[in-house]
Scaffold this active site. Structure first.
Site, mmCIF file in Angstrom:
data_model
loop_
_atom_site.group_PDB
_atom_site.id
_atom_site.type_symbol
_atom_site.label_atom_id
_atom_site.label_comp_id
_atom_site.label_asym_id
_atom_site.label_seq_id
_atom_site.Cartn_x
_atom_site.Cartn_y
_atom_site.Cartn_z
ATOM 1 N N LYS A 117 0.295 -3.259 4.609
ATOM 2 C CA LYS A 117 1.551 -3.497 3.890
ATOM 3 C C LYS A 117 2.404 -2.235 3.912
ATOM 4 O O LYS A 117 1.952 -1.157 3.543
ATOM 5 C CB LYS A 117 1.268 -3.888 2.436
ATOM 6 N N ASP A 171 7.015 -5.376 2.858
ATOM 7 C CA ASP A 171 7.244 -5.789 1.456
ATOM 8 C C ASP A 171 8.481 -5.097 0.897
ATOM 9 O O ASP A 171 8.390 -4.067 0.242
ATOM 10 C CB ASP A 171 5.990 -5.430 0.642
ATOM 11 N N LYS A 177 10.990 -7.041 -0.711
ATOM 12 C CA LYS A 177 11.459 -7.887 -1.839
ATOM 13 C C LYS A 177 12.980 -8.047 -1.864
ATOM 14 O O LYS A 177 13.657 -7.631 -2.804
ATOM 15 C CB LYS A 177 10.965 -7.323 -3.177
ATOM 16 N N ASP A 200 19.555 -11.018 -2.665
ATOM 17 C CA ASP A 200 20.979 -10.768 -2.417
ATOM 18 C C ASP A 200 21.626 -12.124 -2.146
ATOM 19 O O ASP A 200 20.975 -13.160 -2.309
ATOM 20 C CB ASP A 200 21.128 -9.809 -1.215
ATOM 21 N N PRO A 206 22.726 -15.336 -0.083
ATOM 22 C CA PRO A 206 21.910 -15.976 0.969
ATOM 23 C C PRO A 206 22.170 -15.427 2.370
ATOM 24 O O PRO A 206 21.227 -15.175 3.136
ATOM 25 C CB PRO A 206 22.308 -17.459 0.852
ATOM 26 N N ASN A 207 23.437 -15.215 2.730
ATOM 27 C CA ASN A 207 23.759 -14.741 4.075
ATOM 28 C C ASN A 207 23.151 -13.367 4.361
ATOM 29 O O ASN A 207 22.613 -13.112 5.445
ATOM 30 C CB ASN A 207 25.295 -14.696 4.215
ATOM 31 N N THR A 237 4.884 -8.281 -12.262
ATOM 32 C CA THR A 237 3.864 -8.114 -13.311
ATOM 33 C C THR A 237 4.255 -7.027 -14.308
ATOM 34 O O THR A 237 3.653 -6.909 -15.365
ATOM 35 C CB THR A 237 2.486 -7.792 -12.696
ATOM 36 N N GLY A 286 -4.557 -1.191 -2.443
ATOM 37 C CA GLY A 286 -4.050 0.146 -2.148
ATOM 38 C C GLY A 286 -5.066 1.217 -2.501
ATOM 39 O O GLY A 286 -5.963 1.537 -1.701
ATOM 40 N N ARG A 287 -4.940 1.740 -3.712
ATOM 41 C CA ARG A 287 -5.767 2.890 -4.104
ATOM 42 C C ARG A 287 -7.270 2.717 -3.956
ATOM 43 O O ARG A 287 -7.936 3.676 -3.557
ATOM 44 C CB ARG A 287 -5.372 3.340 -5.522
HETATM 45 O O1 C5P Z 1 -3.041 0.810 -5.369
HETATM 46 P P1 C5P Z 1 -2.984 -0.654 -5.707
HETATM 47 O O2 C5P Z 1 -4.186 -1.430 -5.216
HETATM 48 O O3 C5P Z 1 -2.698 -0.902 -7.169
HETATM 49 O O4 C5P Z 1 -1.750 -1.172 -4.861
HETATM 50 C C1 C5P Z 1 -1.251 -2.454 -5.003
HETATM 51 C C2 C5P Z 1 -0.052 -2.632 -4.124
HETATM 52 O O5 C5P Z 1 0.520 -3.891 -4.428
HETATM 53 C C3 C5P Z 1 1.064 -1.616 -4.336
HETATM 54 O O6 C5P Z 1 1.735 -1.448 -3.090
HETATM 55 C C4 C5P Z 1 1.970 -2.282 -5.344
HETATM 56 O O7 C5P Z 1 3.314 -1.885 -5.217
HETATM 57 C C5 C5P Z 1 1.827 -3.740 -4.967
HETATM 58 N N1 C5P Z 1 2.061 -4.669 -6.062
HETATM 59 C C6 C5P Z 1 1.365 -4.653 -7.254
HETATM 60 N N2 C5P Z 1 1.630 -5.543 -8.245
HETATM 61 C C7 C5P Z 1 2.582 -6.438 -8.055
HETATM 62 C C8 C5P Z 1 3.296 -6.490 -6.871
HETATM 63 C C9 C5P Z 1 3.019 -5.573 -5.870
HETATM 64 O O8 C5P Z 1 0.485 -3.843 -7.422
HETATM 65 N N3 C5P Z 1 2.788 -7.325 -9.020
#
Ligand code: C5P
Length: 236
Positions: A34, A61, A63, A66, A68-69, A125, A215-216
């Site tokens: 991603k 990603d 997101k 804006d 539609p066009n 979230t 991610g982490r």
């Molecule tokens: O490090 P971690 O596992 O928390 O990373 C989750 C990834 O998903 C990040 O890139 C974060 O921006 C994205 N993300 C999220 N929660 C969301 C939408 C996207 O953690 N509701």
């Protein structure tokens, strides 16, 4: 056919070099990468091309939200970059989502490529009841998630991004073909960081996730490749 590897590693690093190094290290153990706003804004479309050039699938990603066009043109540009998934805000409305999906389909057809999965983002979230109320939305977040999910599917989208704790409710109301892409995944061996509502990779898959954005727990691990392999094993 090889079994679908549902792990999408978030390349949440600031530079192209760090992203490519991470991608190279974990590629054999994951399904896609991603690329989000930080990396895209600092490294540009070139990083998408470089990650794609390794043969890996890319989830861009950004997101979009804006008129539609404008969203349709941004989605066409993402399709030209040959990404496999991308995101738009479902709160942009039905016309915007229909335009995005149509644009992905038409550009992909013109290029002879599969259309990228245009994923709808429902309620972030980070939003709670107060956040929605202050922008004039009186619904509670759970109700708004379901409302936007239905609208996204009715507008032709084939997938959604959702929190792990929304998977079960969404699976109850959506056609089975809809792909659910879920961040907020924690294995239990690392700290939750700023994620408050998490599931383990196995729990999320059992609940009905199609893809896990991680991610982490992978990139901040001492050995990212081993961390990814362990997660893959855990989901069988
Ligand atoms: O490090 P971690 O596992 O928390 O990373 C989750 C990834 O998903 C990040 O890139 C974060 O921006 C994205 N993300 C999220 N929660 C969301 C939408 C996207 O953690 N509701």
């Amino acid at each position: 056919m090889a079994k679908h590897n549902p792990i999408i590693v978030a390349l949440d690093v600031p530079s192209a070099e760090q992203a490519l190094q991470l991608a190279e290290q974990v590629a054999p153990a994951v399904g896609a990468f991603k690329i989000g706003k930080e990396l895209f804004v600092s490294a540009g479309p070139d990083i998408v091309k470089r990650v794609r050039a390794t043969g890996a699938s890319v989830f861009l990603d950004l997101k979009f939200h804006d008129i539609p066009n404008t969203v349709a043109k941004a989605i066409a540009a993402a399709t030209r970059l040959d990404v496999q998934m991308t995101t738009i805000h479902a709160s942009g409305g039905g016309e915007m989502m229909r335009a995005a999906e149509k644009s992905a389909q038409e550009m992909a057809k013109a290029l002879g490529l599969p259309a990228p999965l245009v994923l709808g983002v429902t309620v972030l979230t980070s939003s709670n009841h107060e956040t929605l109320a202050e922008i004039g939305c009186e619904a509670d977040p759970e109700t708004q998630v379901l409302r936007l999910a239905r609208l996204a599917v009715a507008s032709g989208l084939r997938g959604l991004v959702c929190s792990p704790l929304e998977i079960v409710a969404l699976r109850q109301i959506l056609p089975a073909r809809i792909q659910l892409v879920t961040p907020g995944i924690r294995t239990g061996t690392e700290k939750a960081d700023d994620q408050k509502r998490t599931l383990s990779p196995r729990e999320a898959m059992q609940a009905g996730a199609s893809w896990l954005v991680i991610g982490r727990p992978i990139y901040a691990a001492d050995n990212p490749r081993a961390a990814a392999e362990k997660i893959l094993e855990s989901i069988g």
